[in-house]
Design an enzyme around this catalytic site. Structure first.
Site, short mmCIF file in Angstrom:
data_model
loop_
_atom_site.label_atom_id
_atom_site.label_comp_id
_atom_site.label_asym_id
_atom_site.label_seq_id
_atom_site.Cartn_x
_atom_site.Cartn_y
_atom_site.Cartn_z
N GLY A 74 30.73 35.52 34.56
CA GLY A 74 29.86 36.01 35.47
C GLY A 74 30.66 36.76 36.77
CG ASP A 75 32.59 33.54 38.78
OD1 ASP A 75 31.31 33.68 39.22
OD2 ASP A 75 33.03 32.52 38.44
N1 LIG Z 1 29.72 35.59 24.45
C1 LIG Z 1 30.16 36.75 24.96
N2 LIG Z 1 30.37 37.70 24.25
C2 LIG Z 1 30.58 38.86 24.92
N3 LIG Z 1 30.25 39.18 26.10
C3 LIG Z 1 30.09 38.09 27.10
C4 LIG Z 1 29.95 36.79 26.44
N4 LIG Z 1 29.61 35.88 27.29
C5 LIG Z 1 29.57 36.61 28.39
N5 LIG Z 1 29.93 38.07 28.39
C6 LIG Z 1 29.96 39.00 29.33
O1 LIG Z 1 30.13 38.54 30.71
C7 LIG Z 1 28.81 39.02 31.56
C8 LIG Z 1 28.30 37.71 32.14
O2 LIG Z 1 28.19 36.64 31.32
P1 LIG Z 1 27.11 35.65 31.81
O3 LIG Z 1 25.82 35.93 31.69
O4 LIG Z 1 27.51 34.39 30.70
O5 LIG Z 1 27.30 35.04 33.46
P2 LIG Z 1 27.27 34.02 34.16
O6 LIG Z 1 26.33 33.04 33.39
O7 LIG Z 1 26.99 34.13 35.53
O8 LIG Z 1 28.73 33.22 34.02
P3 LIG Z 1 29.53 32.13 35.03
O9 LIG Z 1 28.67 32.10 36.20
O10 LIG Z 1 29.94 31.08 34.37
O11 LIG Z 1 30.59 33.00 35.53
C9 LIG Z 1 27.71 39.28 30.25
O12 LIG Z 1 26.71 40.41 30.92
C10 LIG Z 1 28.79 39.80 29.26
O13 LIG Z 1 29.23 41.20 29.55
MG LIG Z 2 27.16 33.05 37.14
#
Ligand SMILES: Nc1ncnc2c1ncn2[C@@H]1O[C@H](COP(=O)(O)OP(=O)(O)OP(=O)(O)O)[C@@H](O)[C@H]1O
Ligand SMILES: [Mg+2]
Length: 303
Positions: free
Chosen positions: A250-251
């Site tokens: 996400g970051d």
């Molecule tokens: N398993 C995966 N396969 C492919 N792309 C992924 C995967 N996990 C994350 N991503 C990519 O990263 C983006 C952000 O991921 P996610 O929704 O997990 O963010 P988050 O939960 O805010 O993460 P964090 O806060 O731990 O950094 C997704 O929209 C996607 O593009």
């Molecule tokens: Mg996040």
């Protein structure tokens, strides 16, 4: 200049081992230190994208010194408030068949320390971007991001808030340029269940009505949906690949969106670069490198 704020930076002490047992002496297979904290992650990925940033927030003690030195050695500028007491936290991440994390508290932050951070951020101008992400230390009030935005609102800087619950909601009156909840954060924020694109749309539009300009809802491997300030809805799938470590995806996505928007002034290519960064991080051991971002961007564009 992009300013990233990390209120409670951490050193992640990652220990790889077989079968950890509580109440016994365990031996690690190997171990490594990583500097972390959401704003710091954003700065690190911006660096890979060739965008200069300054990391700010609070640091303390020997661990704080290590975090600052590590950032500086990667040529990332720092301008932290240095706390007089305590030390920046060390989080223990045990990696075996299962993942066990022990996240620690971090130092106490006084009103005076917070005042010092406000002073630093009061210097922002309309050419700057301010990124507020992650949790606040225990003794810091939930309205910290709101207060920061109230002090910086006049600057005209682009603001990004990656947070959840009250800490997110009470920033919306300052019309942040971008917020990036993931699905579970969206559910927590509205204390509801989200099961369809229709539900996502309903709550994203609610966030826009409350003041957010662009709402990027990320869904891990399922991709993301961007609700823009021009009333567009852009759906972006994630490229296929093997997820090795999704922490920081996400970051990375936030960093990619900022870099893309600063370069193209357009939501669609910004979302593509954001996705390339998020997925490249998910597919690699630590945060994504420039090479991994470019390879993942090619995968997205060839679809
Ligand atoms: N398993 C995966 N396969 C492919 N792309 C992924 C995967 N996990 C994350 N991503 C990519 O990263 C983006 C952000 O991921 P996610 O929704 O997990 O963010 P988050 O939960 O805010 O993460 P964090 O806060 O731990 O950094 C997704 O929209 C996607 O593009
Ligand atoms: Mg996040």
């Amino acid at each position: 200049m992009v300013y990233t704020v990390t209120l409670n930076p951490a050193i992640d002490f990652v220990i790889n081992m077989d079968n950890p047992i509580l109440g016994a002496i365990n031996r690690s297979e190997n171990e490594a230190f990583y500097c972390g904290g959401k704003g710091i992650n954003v700065s690190m990925v911006l660096k890979e994208l060739g965008v200069k940033s300054t990391a700010t927030g609070f640091l303390a003690g020997f661990t704080g010194k290590y975090i600052e030195e590590t950032l500086n050695s990667k040529e990332i500028a720092t301008d932290f408030v240095h706390l007089e007491d305590g030390y920046s936290r060390i989080n223990v991440k045990i990696r075996s068949d299962e993942e066990t994390d022990i996240n620690t508290n971090g130092p106490m932050i006084s009103d005076y320390d917070i005042h010092l951070l406000y002073k630093k951020l009061e210097e922002l101008t309309e050419d700057d971007v301010l990124v507020l992400s992650g949790s606040a230390p225990k003794n810091v009030n939930d309205d910290i991001y709101k207060k920061i935005l109230s002090k910086t609102a006049k600057s005209g800087a682009l603001t990004v808030v990656d947070s959840t619950g009250k800490k997110l909601l009470n920033t919306l009156e300052f019309k942040p340029f971008l917020i990036k909840p993931n699905i579970s954060e969206l559910m927590d924020t509205f204390d509801t269940k989200i099961t369809s694109l229709h539900d996502i749309e309903k709550y994203a539009i609610k966030l826009q009505t409350m003041g957010a300009k662009n709402v990027l809802v990320s869904m891990g491997e399922k991709g993301s949906v961007l609700f823009t300030d021009k009333k567009q809805v852009i759906v972006q799938s994630s490229p296929e690949g093997v997820a090795v470590n999704t922490v920081g995806a996400g970051d990375s996505m936030v960093a990619g969106f900022i870099a893309g928007y600063l370069k193209y002034h357009d939501h669609k290519p910004a979302l593509k670069l954001a996705t390339a960064c998020g997925s490249a991080t998910a597919f690699s051991q630590g945060l994504c490198t420039q090479k991994e971002i470019m390879q993942t961007l090619e995968l997205i564009e060839s679809k």
